[in-house]
Design an enzyme around this catalytic site. Structure first.
Site, PDB file in Angstrom:
ATOM      1  N   HIS A  53     -23.293  62.941 -41.354  1.00  0.00           N
ATOM      2  CA  HIS A  53     -23.009  63.903 -40.291  1.00  0.00           C
ATOM      3  C   HIS A  53     -22.732  63.156 -38.990  1.00  0.00           C
ATOM      4  CE1 HIS A  53     -24.909  67.815 -42.018  1.00  0.00           C
ATOM      5  NE2 HIS A  53     -24.489  67.031 -43.004  1.00  0.00           N
ATOM      6  N   GLU A  55     -23.846  63.648 -35.981  1.00  0.00           N
ATOM      7  CA  GLU A  55     -25.036  63.368 -35.183  1.00  0.00           C
ATOM      8  C   GLU A  55     -25.811  62.163 -35.727  1.00  0.00           C
ATOM      9  OE1 GLU A  55     -24.857  67.997 -35.419  1.00  0.00           O
ATOM     10  OE2 GLU A  55     -24.198  66.280 -36.620  1.00  0.00           O
ATOM     11  N   CYS A  83     -27.341  71.140 -37.678  1.00  0.00           N
ATOM     12  CA  CYS A  83     -28.012  71.721 -38.835  1.00  0.00           C
ATOM     13  C   CYS A  83     -29.489  71.320 -38.799  1.00  0.00           C
ATOM     14  CB  CYS A  83     -27.357  71.210 -40.124  1.00  0.00           C
ATOM     15  SG  CYS A  83     -27.665  69.450 -40.439  1.00  0.00           S
ATOM     16  N   CYS A  86     -29.998  67.399 -38.915  1.00  0.00           N
ATOM     17  CA  CYS A  86     -29.649  66.725 -37.661  1.00  0.00           C
ATOM     18  C   CYS A  86     -30.606  67.114 -36.542  1.00  0.00           C
ATOM     19  CB  CYS A  86     -28.205  67.029 -37.293  1.00  0.00           C
ATOM     20  SG  CYS A  86     -27.038  66.289 -38.474  1.00  0.00           S
TER      21      CYS A  86
END
Length: 166
Positions: A53, A55, A83, A86
Site C-alpha cells: 500500500h 502508506e 484502510c 495502514c
C-alpha cells in the site's frame, strides 16, 4: 491551506504513478519539518503483495530516512482514507497528523467505517484532517473504477463473441 494543497498534489502525482501501472490510484507523501521525506504509491497487484500500500511504502522510506521507526513530528498526506492495516501502521509509527484527500465509505479507518487513528485507549492518537483536494482525489478514483468496469465489460464481450465464432 496552500502548503497542504502543495503536499497533497505530490500525493496525487504518486497516485497517478499507480494508475499508469493499472493499480488503484492511491498516493502518499510524508512530510517532516515542511519537507517531503518519503513517497509511496499503491503497488499491490504489481508486487503481488497485500502489504504494498502507498502508506506502508512511504512509512518504510520515512523510517529509513529518519533512522527511526518513530515518525513523530511527521505529517502524512494520502489521497484516500487509510484502510485498517495502514491506519494501524500510522498509529504504530506515531505519525502526528494525517491529511486525507478522499474518504472511503467502504473500508476507511480514519472515520468512515472505524476511526483507528483516534482511539483514546491506544498509546498514540493522530490528528486527522479531511477533504484536502477532495474533488481531484475522488475524481481520479472514480475515473479509474469507471474505466476498469468498461475494460471488463469489453473483455466479456470479446470472450462471448469468440465463443460464438468457434
Amino acid at each position: 491551506m496552500e502548503e497542504q494543497e502543495k503536499f497533497m498534489k505530490e500525493a496525487i502525482r504518486q497516485a497517478k504513478k499507480a494508475a499508469k501501472i493499472d493499480e488503484v490510484p492511491i498516493g502518499c507523501v510524508i512530510v517532516y519539518k515542511r519537507k517531503i521525506i518519503a513517497r509511496g504509491y499503491n503497488r499491490r497487484n504489481t508486487d503481488k503483495n497485500t502489504l504494498a500500500h502507498a502508506e506502508l511504502s512511504a512509512i518504510k522510506k520515512a523510517s529509513k530516512k529518519l533512522g527511526d521507526w518513530r515518525l513523530e513530528g511527521c505529517t502524512m498526506y494520502v489521497t484516500l482514507e487509510p484502510c485498517q492495516m495502514c491506519a494501524g501502521a500510522i498509529v504504530q509509527a506515531r505519525i502526528d497528523k494525517v491529511v486525507i484527500g478522499s474518504m472511503n465509505p467502504k473500508a476507511g479507518c480514519a472515520g468512515s467505517v472505524l476511526n483507528l487513528l483516534q482511539i483514546s485507549a491506544f498509546n498514540h492518537q493522530t490528528v486527522v484532517e479531511k477533504g484536502i483536494l477532495e474533488e481531484e482525489c475522488s475524481h481520479m478514483l472514480s475515473n479509474f473504477f469507471k474505466n476498469l468496469r468498461e475494460k471488463k465489460r469489453l473483455e466479456k464481450e470479446i470472450t462471448a463473441k469468440s465463443l460464438l465464432d468457434s
